[in-house]
Enzyme design. Structure first.
Site, short mmCIF file in Angstrom:
data_model
loop_
_atom_site.label_atom_id
_atom_site.label_comp_id
_atom_site.label_asym_id
_atom_site.label_seq_id
_atom_site.Cartn_x
_atom_site.Cartn_y
_atom_site.Cartn_z
N CYS A 1 0.84 -1.21 0.00
CA CYS A 1 0.00 0.00 0.00
C CYS A 1 0.87 1.25 0.00
O CYS A 1 0.70 2.15 -0.82
CB CYS A 1 -0.90 0.03 1.23
SG CYS A 1 -2.07 -1.31 1.34
N CYS B 1 -20.09 43.07 12.44
CA CYS B 1 -21.33 42.94 11.67
C CYS B 1 -21.19 41.82 10.64
O CYS B 1 -20.14 41.19 10.52
CB CYS B 1 -21.67 44.24 10.96
SG CYS B 1 -20.47 44.70 9.70
N CYS C 1 -18.25 41.79 8.26
CA CYS C 1 -17.00 41.27 8.84
C CYS C 1 -16.93 39.75 8.72
O CYS C 1 -15.96 39.19 8.22
CB CYS C 1 -16.89 41.65 10.32
SG CYS C 1 -16.88 43.40 10.66
N ASP D 1 -38.68 2.63 10.75
CA ASP D 1 -38.31 1.23 10.89
C ASP D 1 -39.20 0.67 12.01
O ASP D 1 -39.62 1.41 12.90
CB ASP D 1 -36.83 1.13 11.27
CG ASP D 1 -36.42 -0.31 11.52
OD1 ASP D 1 -36.64 -1.14 10.63
OD2 ASP D 1 -35.91 -0.59 12.62
N ASP E 1 -33.03 2.69 14.38
CA ASP E 1 -32.13 2.58 15.53
C ASP E 1 -31.02 1.56 15.35
O ASP E 1 -30.13 1.47 16.18
CB ASP E 1 -32.92 2.23 16.79
CG ASP E 1 -33.29 0.75 16.85
OD1 ASP E 1 -33.61 0.19 15.77
OD2 ASP E 1 -33.27 0.17 17.94
N ASP F 1 -30.06 0.15 9.67
CA ASP F 1 -30.81 1.36 9.29
C ASP F 1 -29.89 2.47 8.80
O ASP F 1 -30.34 3.45 8.22
CB ASP F 1 -31.63 1.89 10.48
CG ASP F 1 -32.68 0.90 10.95
OD1 ASP F 1 -33.24 0.21 10.10
OD2 ASP F 1 -32.91 0.82 12.17
#
Length: 790
Positions: free
Chosen positions: A18, A83, A86, A487, A686, A690
């Site tokens: 790698c 402001c 800025c 779900d 949950d 999912d």
């Protein structure tokens, strides 16, 4: 040739092949002079010619090779922003910097959050960029609540002192205006006396505006300070000119009173801005300062920062739990309402998890610390809320664009106003005063505060209600949702299924069916399988291990047990393996119509039994779904259950749109299909399976009692396990967006009405100053109304 060195972090390298590949590919790039990729450190040390290749191009090369460069996020505290012009300027210069992926600047918190690939940019460079733009900056090391409070109080004290001093000098000048109008001549109407009073206000108290204007212009932008400095200076120096030439027309009171009123507005604004972050202060305040640990058999109190993973911590009744951990001795009931919103204390015994900052109500217990510092649940919640409060909603983009060009446009309008009255009307005095009014009323402060203050209060209010919103963008999207997909397991239902029926065939004993099924399911992690294991452990003495086990997602499992081939699962599993279920069909239909999930068990390709499992519906599910339907949302339920079981459960909670027999890997596709119909979809789930669907939805809602993976993929996390939080989250998003739109409307309306009025001579500069000062206060105050959201 400009030579530069960078150390880029790389994720995903597993072996020398790698690192060699990355090194080889980088070395081939034109402009790369030398490259060394260290596998152990996971870094690439690159020397390159910046004229030929940019740091971000090196990152793209690494990613194209198949590896990742992690994004770092640095928060900078920026001083001197007054402001929206800025914050817009700072954001622009940061985003222009090579290597910066994204920079967002929040005027209400005075912070800049910058994302960039690891190793590509030095934090010092970011500080220098901001300083070059005319502002001060420093890297935020760690959130120090006392330090923030000290800085805020120092700012408010400075503004108050300046205001009182300014008001004391401006009041006689303001009074002189009335004496002059009445034709009464006193020392107050004397021009030299007015000059003596006005000069300290203009240059000592008003120094902050001159300094801010200089820094802004030096950095290549223009902000509120430029407008205030130009407006008040024009009135002040023209008054001096009249004084010297003997013309008894003075405008010292206008310049002094404008500065006084702006300071008063800034004081109120600073106080109000401090209140927008109270939710964070409350959360941080929940963290105990010390922990009682056991070391060498002796109890001792140490600071929370010194607690290490593995320490045994003692908690007595009434104390807050210092860090996250697992109970090793004793039992108690713990109030977790600050995390979950659940008011009833939760019983805790050995092997149960406890969460830092929750309150131990009754017994004394000991626990082993498992998460400390930034890894605790409370710290993660604080980080999530901080990130959200520092983010921008898409609705703010228009305000940012306008703020970026606002000041130069206003200066041009003021110049046209002056020339119009002077050249056409022949009146220098009126032209100057009207031009001053234009400059003073047109400050873009309200524009810059309109969105971030509402988001800060909205996300903070969400956190107080157990709703963690990742960013302003997700808060904005939530109010557009017209469809919600739920779900079933663990979301609508409790996710704690129980075995209700065990039916045997072929003269097999009921207990034998349970023994085989429970033994085989011991290796499974599926909730339905675990419910069978639990039943088996309760009723039988001993369960055995299967010889072989293969989980078949969405269908069931295959195993070898005591020399027999075992299948447990749904109809599709049996059909795929040519196992006849004709003799159990009638029983199956009856169980499914009762809303139970029926699992078929076969031994050596013969149907031997059916085990039915029922998952109880959460108490709040039906009411929450009814509320969402009343809000005009389309509701869907998605599940891997067969159609009969799914429809039975859906009917119980009032859902008519049922998506049954959906495999976990296909949930995201179903969400995408609903979106393709032009719907704005919210997905609620949950579990790990999912996560893709949560990411695919316009807004993903994760039930916080679920898995970390689901919470990571979601846009909004609901710390409470019930669905009423969905209703609260959507209502909160509607309320926050309504507040933002009100703020933006009044900010735009105020400027679009105020500037023409001032330009046409219908607005006195002092009234313009007061209006400008209190426009910002009104926006922040309107945002603070969100704190009353219930």
């Amino acid at each position: 040739m400009t030579v530069k060195k960078v150390n880029i972090d790389i994720v995903g390298m597993t072996c020398a092949a790698c690192s060699n590949r990355v090194e080889r590919v980088l070395a081939k790039q034109e402009g790369v002079l030398s490259v060394v990729v260290n596998l152990l450190a996971n870094k690439a040390n690159i020397e390159f010619d910046t004229d030929k290749i940019k740091p971000e191009e090196l990152v793209k090369v690494i990613e194209k090779t198949g590896y990742n460069v992690p994004l770092l996020k640095t928060t900078l505290i920026v001083e001197g922003m007054t402001c929206a012009a800025c914050s817009s300027r700072v954001e622009k210069v940061l985003n222009k910097q090579e290597g910066v992926v994204k920079a967002t600047v929040n005027l209400s918190t005075n912070k800049a959050v910058v994302e960039y690939p690891s190793g590509v940019i030095d934090e010092d460079i970011l500080v220098k960029i901001i300083e070059k733009a005319g502002y001060k900056a420093e890297v935020e090391i760690e959130r120090d609540l006392d330090r923030e409070k000290e800085l805020r109080e120092k700012e408010i004290k400075s503004l108050k002192t300046s205001f009182i001093f300014s008001a004391a000098l401006s009041l006689p000048l303001f009074s002189a205006m009335f004496f002059h109008m009445a034709g009464i001549h006193t020392i107050l109407t004397n021009g030299w006396f007015q000059l003596i009073l006005a000069t300290p206000v203009q240059f000592l108290i008003g120094y902050r505006f001159y300094k801010g204007a200089y820094n802004s212009l030096r950095g290549g932008g223009a902000n509120m300070d430029v407008l205030v400095s130009m407006g008040t200076s024009s009135a002040y120096f023209y008054s001096i000119y009249n004084l010297i030439t003997g013309v008894h027309e003075y405008y010292f009171e206008a310049s002094a009173v404008i500065i006084t009123l702006i300071l008063l507005g800034k004081t109120f604004e600073a106080v109000a801005k401090g209140k927008t972050s109270e939710a964070i202060k409350k959360l941080i305040g929940l963290q105990p300062k010390t922990a009682r640990i056991i070391k060498d058999g002796v109890e001792m109190d140490i600071s929370i920062e010194k607690v290490e993973i593995g320490y045994i911590v003692v908690v007595r009744p009434g104390e807050r739990i210092p860090v996250d951990g697992i109970v090793v001795e004793g039992n108690s009931a713990v109030d977790e309402s600050m995390i979950t919103g659940e008011s009833i204390p939760i019983d805790k015994t050995v092997d149960d998890e406890v969460i830092g900052a929750t309150i131990n109500k009754f017994g004394t217990f000991k626990f082993r610390a498992t998460k400390i510092g930034k890894d605790t649940v409370l710290s993660q919640i604080i980080k999530l809320v901080e990130d959200a409060q520092g983010s921008k909603a898409p609705v703010q983009r228009l305000a940012d664009k306008i703020a970026g060009v606002f000041v130069p446009v206003v200066v041009v309008i003021a110049l046209i106003t002056f020339l119009g009255f002077y050249l056409i009307g022949g009146n220098f005095n009126i032209g100057l005063i009207n031009a001053v009014a234009v400059l003073v009323i047109a400050c873009p402060c309200a524009l810059g505060l309109a969105t971030p203050t509402a988001i800060m209060v909205g996300t903070g209010k969400g956190a107080e209600n157990g709703i963690l919103i990742k960013s302003g963008e997700h808060l904005e999207r939530a109010h557009k949702i017209d469809t919600i997909v739920f779900d079933k397991t663990g979301t609508i239902t409790k996710g704690e299924p129980e075995v209700t029926d065990i039916i045997s065939f072929n003269d097999m004993d009921r207990d034998e069916i349970l023994r085989i099924a429970a033994s085989v399911e011991r290796t499974s992690e599926h909730p339905l399988g675990q419910s069978i294991v639990k039943k088996g452990e309760e009723e039988l003495l001993k369960l055995l291990e299967p010889e072989k086990f293969i989980a078949i997602p969405g269908k069931g499992l295959k195993a070898t047990f005591e020399g027999k081939e075992v299948f447990i699962g749904n109809r599709k599993l049996m059909s795929d393996n040519n196992i006849s279920i004709a003799k159990g069909e009638e029983i199956l239909l009856k169980l499914e119509e009762e809303g139970k999930t029926a699992m078929l068990l076969s031994l050596d390709n013969k149907l031997s039994g059916i085990l039915a499992v029922a998952d109880k519906i959460k108490e709040t599910s039906r009411d929450a779904i009814e509320e969402l339907k009343n809000m005009g949302l389309d509701i869907y339920m998605i599940t891997g259950d067969n159609k009969r079981t799914a429809k039975a459960i859906a009917k119980e909670v009032g859902i008519t749109n049922v998506l049954a027999e959906v495999l976990p890997e296909n949930k995201a596709e179903v969400v995408e299909e609903i979106k393709s119909r032009g719907k704005n979809v919210g997905m609620v789930g949950d579990g790990i399976n999912d996560a893709p669907a949560l990411a695919a939805a316009d807004v993903g809602f994760a039930i916080g009692t679920g898995t970390d993976v689901a919470m990571e993929a979601a846009d909004i996390t609901l710390m409470r396990g019930d669905l009423s939080s969905i209703v609260t989250a959507i209502r909160l998003s509607h309320r926050t967006m309504r507040t933002i739109k009100q703020n933006l409307f009044w900010a735009f309306f105020y400027n679009s009405i105020g500037i023409p009025f001032a330009a046409l001579g219908f607005l006195d500069p002092m009234i313009a100053g007061a209006a400008m000062a209190f426009s910002s206060v009104s926006v922040v105050t309107n945002s603070l109304r969100l704190k009353k959201f219930n």
